[in-house]
Write a protein that holds these residues in place. Structure first.
Motif, PDB file in Angstrom:
ATOM      1  N   ARG A 235       0.811  -1.201   0.000  1.00 11.37           N
ATOM      2  CA  ARG A 235       0.000   0.000   0.000  1.00 11.37           C
ATOM      3  C   ARG A 235       0.852   1.260   0.000  1.00 11.37           C
ATOM      4  NH1 ARG A 235      -0.681   2.086   5.111  1.00 11.37           N
ATOM      5  NH2 ARG A 235       0.085   0.837   6.825  1.00 11.37           N
TER       6      ARG A 235
ATOM      7  N   VAL B 211       2.902   1.909  -2.215  1.00 10.97           N
ATOM      8  CA  VAL B 211       3.029   2.337  -3.604  1.00 10.97           C
ATOM      9  C   VAL B 211       2.154   3.540  -3.867  1.00 10.97           C
ATOM     10  CG1 VAL B 211       2.599   1.637  -5.992  1.00 10.97           C
ATOM     11  CG2 VAL B 211       3.623   0.020  -4.374  1.00 10.97           C
ATOM     12  N   ARG B 212       0.965   3.552  -3.241  1.00 15.32           N
ATOM     13  CA  ARG B 212       0.082   4.722  -3.352  1.00 15.32           C
ATOM     14  C   ARG B 212      -0.335   5.102  -1.949  1.00 15.32           C
ATOM     15  NH1 ARG B 212      -4.709   5.411  -7.492  1.00 15.32           N
ATOM     16  NH2 ARG B 212      -2.907   6.071  -8.671  1.00 15.32           N
TER      17      ARG B 212
ATOM     18  N   GLU C 245      -3.396   7.239 -14.303  1.00 14.17           N
ATOM     19  CA  GLU C 245      -3.367   5.795 -14.144  1.00 14.17           C
ATOM     20  C   GLU C 245      -4.642   5.154 -14.657  1.00 14.17           C
ATOM     21  OE1 GLU C 245      -2.737   7.946 -11.819  1.00 14.17           O
ATOM     22  OE2 GLU C 245      -0.891   7.476 -10.748  1.00 14.17           O
TER      23      GLU C 245
ATOM     24  N   SER D 172      -3.874   3.460 -18.367  1.00  8.97           N
ATOM     25  CA  SER D 172      -3.589   2.041 -18.175  1.00  8.97           C
ATOM     26  C   SER D 172      -4.619   1.143 -18.842  1.00  8.97           C
ATOM     27  CB  SER D 172      -3.518   1.716 -16.682  1.00  8.97           C
ATOM     28  OG  SER D 172      -4.766   1.958 -16.069  1.00  8.97           O
TER      29      SER D 172
ATOM     30  N   ASN E 222      -8.200  -2.434 -11.907  1.00  9.88           N
ATOM     31  CA  ASN E 222      -7.080  -2.993 -11.153  1.00  9.88           C
ATOM     32  C   ASN E 222      -6.944  -2.276  -9.819  1.00  9.88           C
ATOM     33  OD1 ASN E 222      -5.657  -4.748 -13.329  1.00  9.88           O
ATOM     34  ND2 ASN E 222      -5.969  -2.770 -14.339  1.00  9.88           N
ATOM     35  N   ASP E 223      -6.582  -3.038  -8.780  1.00 12.93           N
ATOM     36  CA  ASP E 223      -6.230  -2.468  -7.480  1.00 12.93           C
ATOM     37  C   ASP E 223      -4.744  -2.709  -7.273  1.00 12.93           C
ATOM     38  OD1 ASP E 223      -6.597  -1.396  -4.773  1.00 12.93           O
ATOM     39  OD2 ASP E 223      -6.183  -3.455  -4.143  1.00 12.93           O
ATOM     40  N   ARG E 224      -3.959  -1.643  -7.260  1.00 18.86           N
ATOM     41  CA  ARG E 224      -2.499  -1.780  -7.187  1.00 18.86           C
ATOM     42  C   ARG E 224      -2.028  -2.309  -5.850  1.00 18.86           C
ATOM     43  NH1 ARG E 224       0.276   3.585  -9.387  1.00 18.86           N
ATOM     44  NH2 ARG E 224       2.104   2.314  -8.906  1.00 18.86           N
ATOM     45  N   ARG E 225      -2.730  -1.951  -4.756  1.00 15.25           N
ATOM     46  CA  ARG E 225      -2.281  -2.385  -3.429  1.00 15.25           C
ATOM     47  C   ARG E 225      -2.356  -3.886  -3.268  1.00 15.25           C
ATOM     48  NH1 ARG E 225      -5.817   1.040   0.018  1.00 15.25           N
ATOM     49  NH2 ARG E 225      -6.008  -0.903   1.147  1.00 15.25           N
TER      50      ARG E 225
ATOM     51  N   ARG F  15      -2.827  -5.969  -5.737  1.00 12.91           N
ATOM     52  CA  ARG F  15      -2.461  -6.601  -7.000  1.00 12.91           C
ATOM     53  C   ARG F  15      -3.579  -7.521  -7.496  1.00 12.91           C
ATOM     54  NH1 ARG F  15       2.165  -6.153  -3.950  1.00 12.91           N
ATOM     55  NH2 ARG F  15       3.936  -5.144  -4.942  1.00 12.91           N
TER      56      ARG F  15
ATOM     57  N   SER G 129      -7.095  -7.871  -9.978  1.00 16.10           N
ATOM     58  CA  SER G 129      -7.711  -7.356 -11.196  1.00 16.10           C
ATOM     59  C   SER G 129      -9.099  -7.956 -11.353  1.00 16.10           C
ATOM     60  CB  SER G 129      -6.867  -7.712 -12.428  1.00 16.10           C
ATOM     61  OG  SER G 129      -5.571  -7.163 -12.329  1.00 16.10           O
TER      62      SER G 129
END
Length: 398
Positions: free
Chosen positions: A176, A178-179, A199, A203, A294-297, A299, A301
Motif C-alpha cells: 500500500r 506504492v500509493r 493511471e 492504463s 485494477n487495485d495496485r495495493r 495486486r 484485477s
C-alpha cells in the motif's frame, strides 16, 4: 533478482533483492542496519519488529519485494523520536532489559502503545506486548517502564493518537506504500474537479470482451415508468452517485466511463481504477456495461459486465430492473470472493442502489436515507447483514 525502491529511515533506497529474501535480512545484510534482530524467524518472538508505513510489523515474515514503495523505520531511525527517547530512559530506570536482544523490537511495539493507549492500564499494556517475547526480565520492569511513560505524557496533556496516527489499515506487505493515502486523496480530489487520473485513463485502452467466471441474476423495482428509468441510466454521473463506493475519475462520454470503486472488507481496503464501455438499446430498453479495473495495493484485477433490461409493471407506472452481473476476479481479493458470499453481498448492494436511485428520481436527497454515496463500500457491514439474514432463515426452517 528484483530491484526494489523504498524509504528506510527517511532515506530513499534502491537495491536488488531476491524474491525470497525477508525484509529483516534485506535491511540487515543490504543496508547494514543490524539493530533489527532475528530470533525465531517465524513471526512469533517480535525481535524483528519494525515500522512499515507507520505500523509495527514482523520483518522476518515480510518479503522485501512486497514492500516496494513502502516507508520502513527501524530502531536506528527512532534515535531522535521523542517517545522512543522517553522509553529508553524508562527502560534503564526500571531495569527493563538484561541481555537486550529483544529490546529493539520491544521498543518499537512499546512506542506504538504509548501513542495509542488513553491511560496506563497494565492489562492492555501486557496484551499489547504479548507479541514480544523476553527470556530475561519477567516483563515486570518492561510493563512499569511503559506505564511510566504513558502516565508522564498524559500528565503533560499529550493526548493519545487514534490508531497511533495510522491513515490506512491493511495487511503488512500489501504494497500500500506504492500509493499513499495522501496521494490517493489528491487523485480523487483532482477527479472531483474534472481532472483525469493518468493511471485510470492511460492504463486501460481498449476494453476487451470476456466470458465471466461467475454470473449473478438480480432484480429490483423502481416506482417510476420505464422511459424515465432508461433516461436516468443515461446520466452516468447520477447513477454513479447512487452506487456506494463508486466515483468518476474523468468526465464520462456516451461510450466510455473512467472511474473508481472503493471496497473495504475488514483490514482489506481496495480501490479499483479502470474504465468501462457502455452499450444501450432504446428499442428494447436494455443495455450493457463492460469494464476492467485494477487495485495496485492488493495486486488484484477484475473484469465485469452488467446487462440490464427494464420491464414495465403496474401498467407501466413502475419498472422492474432485471440484472445479469458477470465477473472474473484474480489476485489476493479472489480469496474472499466466494460466489455464495458475493451473491448475498451483491443483493444487499443492489438494494441500497435501488433505494438511492428511487429517491434521486423522486427529487429527494440520497443522504436523507442512507450514508453519503462517496463513502467506501463497507463490506463488513454488508457481511454482518448477510449473516443476520442467513441465521434468520435457518431458524425459520427449524
Amino acid at each position: 533478482m528484483s530491484t526494489i525502491t523504498l524509504t528506510v529511515n527517511r532515506r530513499a533506497v534502491q537495491a536488488s533483492a531476491e524474491p525470497r529474501i525477508s525484509l529483516a535480512d534485506f535491511i540487515r545484510e543490504k543496508l547494514d542496519l543490524t539493530g533489527t534482530h532475528l530470533g525465531c524467524e517465524h513471526g512469533v518472538c517480535g525481535a524483528c519488529t519494525v515500522l512499515l508505513d507507520g505500523m509495527p510489523a514482523r520483518s522476518c515474515i515480510t518479503y522485501a519485494v512486497a514492500c516496494e514503495g513502502a516507508d520502513v523505520t527501524t530502531i536506528e531511525g527512532l534515535d531522535e523520536d521523542d517517545v522512543t527517547i522517553e522509553l529508553r530512559a524508562a527502560f534503564t530506570r526500571e531495569h527493563a532489559l538484561q541481555c537486550g536482544y529483544c529490546t529493539p523490537g520491544m521498543l518499537v511495539s512499546a512506542r506504538d502503545l504509548v501513542r495509542r493507549l488513553p491511560d496506563a492500564d497494565e492489562r492492555r499494556i501486557r496484551a499489547g506486548l504479548s507479541g514480544n517475547l523476553c527470556r530475561c526480565t519477567g516483563y515486570v520492569g518492561i510493563v512499569r517502564a511503559v506505564q511510566s511513560v504513558i502516565e508522564a505524557r498524559r500528565n503533560r496533556q499529550i493526548a493519545p493518537e487514534p490508531d497511533g496516527g495510522r491513515k490506512i489499515l491493511g495487511p503488512v506487505g500489501s504494497g500500500r506504500g506504492v500509493r499513499a493515502a495522501s496521494d490517493l486523496g489528491e487523485h480523487l480530489r483532482q477527479a472531483k474537479h474534472g481532472e483525469t487520473l493518468p493511471e485510470a485513463a492511460a492504463s486501460v485502452g481498449e476494453i476487451p470482451d470476456f466470458t465471466p467466471a461467475t454470473v449473478l441474476e438480480q432484480s429490483f423495482i423502481v416506482s417510476h415508468p420505464p422511459g424515465q428509468v432508461f433516461a436516468m441510466f443515461d446520466d452516468v454521473a447520477a447513477v454513479a452517485a447512487c452506487l456506494p463506493g463508486a466515483s468518476l475519475t474523468a468526465p464520462p462520454t456516451p461510450q466510455r466511463i473512467e472511474g473508481a470503486i472503493r471496497v473495504k472488507i475488514g483490514p482489506i481496503a481496495a480501490t479499483f481504477l479502470g474504465a468501462a464501455g457502455v452499450e444501450r438499446n432504446p428499442d428494447h430498453l436494455s443495455g450493457r456495461i463492460i469494464g476492467i479495473g485494477n487495485d495496485r495495493r492488493s495486486r488484484s484485477s477484475t473484469q465485469g459486465e452488467i446487462r440490464y433490461r427494464l420491464v414495465p409493471i403496474d401498467g407501466s407506472a413502475a419498472t422492474r430492473v432485471d440484472l445479469s452481473i458477470g465477473y472474473t476476479l484474480t489476485g489476493m481479493l479472489a480469496q474472499v470472493g466466494r460466489p455464495g458470499l458475493v451473491r448475498d453481498l451483491a443483493a444487499r448492494l443492489i438494494a441500497e442502489f435501488a433505494v438511492n436511485l428511487d429517491r434521486r428520481m423522486s427529487g429527494k436527497s440520497i443522504g436523507d436515507a442512507v450514508a453519503a454515496p462517496a463513502a467506501d463500500l463497507n463490506g463488513m457491514s454488508l457481511v454482518f447483514g448477510v449473516l443476520r439474514a442467513r441465521v434468520a432463515r435457518w431458524f425459520g426452517r427449524s
